[in-house]
Design a protein around this motif. Sequence first.
Motif, short mmCIF file in Angstrom:
data_model
loop_
_atom_site.label_atom_id
_atom_site.label_comp_id
_atom_site.label_asym_id
_atom_site.label_seq_id
_atom_site.Cartn_x
_atom_site.Cartn_y
_atom_site.Cartn_z
N GLN A 172 -64.21 -42.95 19.18
CA GLN A 172 -64.34 -44.14 20.05
C GLN A 172 -63.19 -44.20 21.04
O GLN A 172 -63.37 -44.47 22.23
CB GLN A 172 -64.22 -45.43 19.23
CG GLN A 172 -65.38 -45.85 18.39
CD GLN A 172 -65.09 -47.25 17.82
OE1 GLN A 172 -64.45 -48.08 18.46
NE2 GLN A 172 -65.58 -47.51 16.62
N VAL A 173 -61.99 -43.96 20.48
CA VAL A 173 -60.77 -44.01 21.30
C VAL A 173 -60.87 -43.02 22.45
O VAL A 173 -60.62 -43.35 23.62
CB VAL A 173 -59.52 -43.71 20.43
CG1 VAL A 173 -58.27 -43.58 21.29
CG2 VAL A 173 -59.36 -44.77 19.36
N ARG A 174 -61.27 -41.79 22.12
CA ARG A 174 -61.38 -40.75 23.13
C ARG A 174 -62.42 -41.11 24.19
O ARG A 174 -62.22 -40.87 25.38
CB ARG A 174 -61.77 -39.42 22.48
CG ARG A 174 -60.65 -38.85 21.65
CD ARG A 174 -61.07 -37.65 20.84
NE ARG A 174 -59.90 -37.10 20.18
CZ ARG A 174 -59.11 -36.17 20.71
NH1 ARG A 174 -59.42 -35.63 21.88
NH2 ARG A 174 -58.04 -35.76 20.08
N LEU A 175 -63.53 -41.66 23.70
CA LEU A 175 -64.61 -42.01 24.62
C LEU A 175 -64.15 -43.07 25.62
O LEU A 175 -64.33 -42.93 26.84
CB LEU A 175 -65.78 -42.57 23.78
CG LEU A 175 -67.16 -42.50 24.39
CD1 LEU A 175 -67.58 -41.05 24.60
CD2 LEU A 175 -68.18 -43.20 23.46
N MET A 176 -63.49 -44.11 25.10
CA MET A 176 -63.07 -45.20 25.99
C MET A 176 -61.97 -44.75 26.92
O MET A 176 -61.93 -45.14 28.08
CB MET A 176 -62.61 -46.40 25.15
CG MET A 176 -63.77 -47.14 24.53
SD MET A 176 -63.27 -48.70 23.79
CE MET A 176 -63.14 -48.26 22.07
N ARG A 177 -61.04 -43.91 26.38
CA ARG A 177 -59.92 -43.49 27.21
C ARG A 177 -60.39 -42.58 28.34
O ARG A 177 -59.89 -42.64 29.45
CB ARG A 177 -58.89 -42.77 26.34
CG ARG A 177 -57.56 -42.56 27.07
CD ARG A 177 -56.67 -41.61 26.32
NE ARG A 177 -55.94 -42.23 25.23
CZ ARG A 177 -55.87 -41.72 23.99
NH1 ARG A 177 -56.53 -40.62 23.69
NH2 ARG A 177 -55.19 -42.32 23.07
N ASN A 178 -61.38 -41.73 28.04
CA ASN A 178 -61.77 -40.71 29.03
C ASN A 178 -62.96 -41.10 29.90
O ASN A 178 -63.30 -40.37 30.82
CB ASN A 178 -62.09 -39.40 28.33
CG ASN A 178 -60.90 -38.87 27.55
OD1 ASN A 178 -59.76 -39.07 27.97
ND2 ASN A 178 -61.16 -38.24 26.41
N GLY A 179 -63.60 -42.22 29.56
CA GLY A 179 -64.79 -42.56 30.34
C GLY A 179 -64.72 -43.97 30.89
O GLY A 179 -63.68 -44.63 30.80
N LYS A 180 -65.82 -44.38 31.46
CA LYS A 180 -65.88 -45.74 32.01
C LYS A 180 -67.06 -46.46 31.35
O LYS A 180 -68.12 -45.88 31.20
CB LYS A 180 -66.14 -45.65 33.53
CG LYS A 180 -64.90 -45.44 34.36
CD LYS A 180 -65.17 -45.92 35.79
CE LYS A 180 -63.89 -46.18 36.59
NZ LYS A 180 -62.91 -45.10 36.54
N VAL A 288 -59.77 -50.72 28.86
CA VAL A 288 -61.06 -51.35 29.13
C VAL A 288 -60.79 -52.85 29.28
O VAL A 288 -60.17 -53.45 28.40
CB VAL A 288 -62.07 -51.09 27.98
CG1 VAL A 288 -63.37 -51.85 28.23
CG2 VAL A 288 -62.33 -49.61 27.81
N ASP A 289 -61.22 -53.41 30.38
CA ASP A 289 -60.93 -54.81 30.68
C ASP A 289 -61.65 -55.73 29.69
O ASP A 289 -62.87 -55.90 29.75
CB ASP A 289 -61.38 -55.10 32.12
CG ASP A 289 -61.05 -56.52 32.53
OD1 ASP A 289 -60.58 -57.31 31.69
OD2 ASP A 289 -61.27 -56.85 33.72
N SER A 290 -60.85 -56.35 28.78
CA SER A 290 -61.47 -57.15 27.72
C SER A 290 -61.95 -58.51 28.22
O SER A 290 -62.60 -59.25 27.49
CB SER A 290 -60.51 -57.31 26.54
OG SER A 290 -59.36 -58.01 26.96
#
Length: 330
Positions: A172-180, A288-290
């Motif tokens: 999840q971390v990788r996905l959020m860090r590397n994508g939009k 990611v803008d919470s």
Amino acid sequence: MKEKIETIHSEFESDCSTITDKSTLESVRIKYFSRNGLFAKLFEDFKALPKEEKPKYGKVLNQEKQIAQAKFNEIKEKIESKSEKQNVDIDLSLPGRKYKIGNLHVLTQTLNEIKNIFKGLGFSVHTGPEIESDENNFEMLNFPPDHPARDMQDTYFLSNSFLLRTHTSPVQVRLMRNGKPPFRAIMPGRVYRNEAISAKSYCLFHQVEGLVIDTDVTFAELKATLVYFAKQLFGEDVKYRFRSSFFPFTEPSAEVDIWWQPKNKPGKWLEILGCGMVDPNVLNNLGVDSEKYIGYAFGMGIERMAMLKYGIDDIRLFYDNDNRFLSQFK
Ligand code: DAH
């Protein structure tokens, strides 16, 4: 000369009677008719005869060879037609040979089923490495250093900052860090825990992580998704419940149990997965803008799913590679 001719004649007759197949045929051919064969030698001897004797033997010799050659050809034809006939004489009614065909490991089959259910809901599939940083496995997921929640997962550390991942949540971390965002993904993979090995726990197992992030995601959607999933995997009339729980990376958090009813034994609730709304801290950690985005996540054990689905009572069976076990899942 006369004697020689007679000897070859009778020897040839007896050799002919030994021809039964192509290989005996060939050795007779070589013995008599090849370049160094007995007939060639006989003609050599003939050449060496005194001139006046030649007419006497020339004709005999030629006749002898022709007769022998004719006889040989006749035998040759018989042998060849016999072997051709043998080739045609295949018993087409014989049953074919059966080859044993292997099958996918029961865990692979279960994972494929899980993947297909989520793919049908528009989820994509992502993977990450089994060696992870402490940062991805814990810190970014809102496990501060020395936080007691780290003890929930007995970790194999490789160094101060690297470890064998204890869950698939770091993907999840990788996905959020590397994508939009938006994200709608499942993340299957192998995880490791330093636990005492027993029928219930093994030092490695497999999980499927799920993450959905968008601007308008609700807990109701999380529930509907997981109920749909449980019904697809365990059957339309599966009995389930959501029970509130705690994970550092989700708030609120829940666990899903299904009712397990073995034959002739009392039934019980069994936990099948953890889930919750992604903690805003996690979103903020990963850029990611919470304020704008909200999401849910879930995680389940594949072994657990397979054990429930097929009534397997010992997790170690998945790793013994015993064909008697594996071949039952065709
Ligand atoms: N990572 C958790 C575990 O291994 C499972 C889990 C629970 C994953 C809740 C999630 C979640 O994504 O929201 O025990």
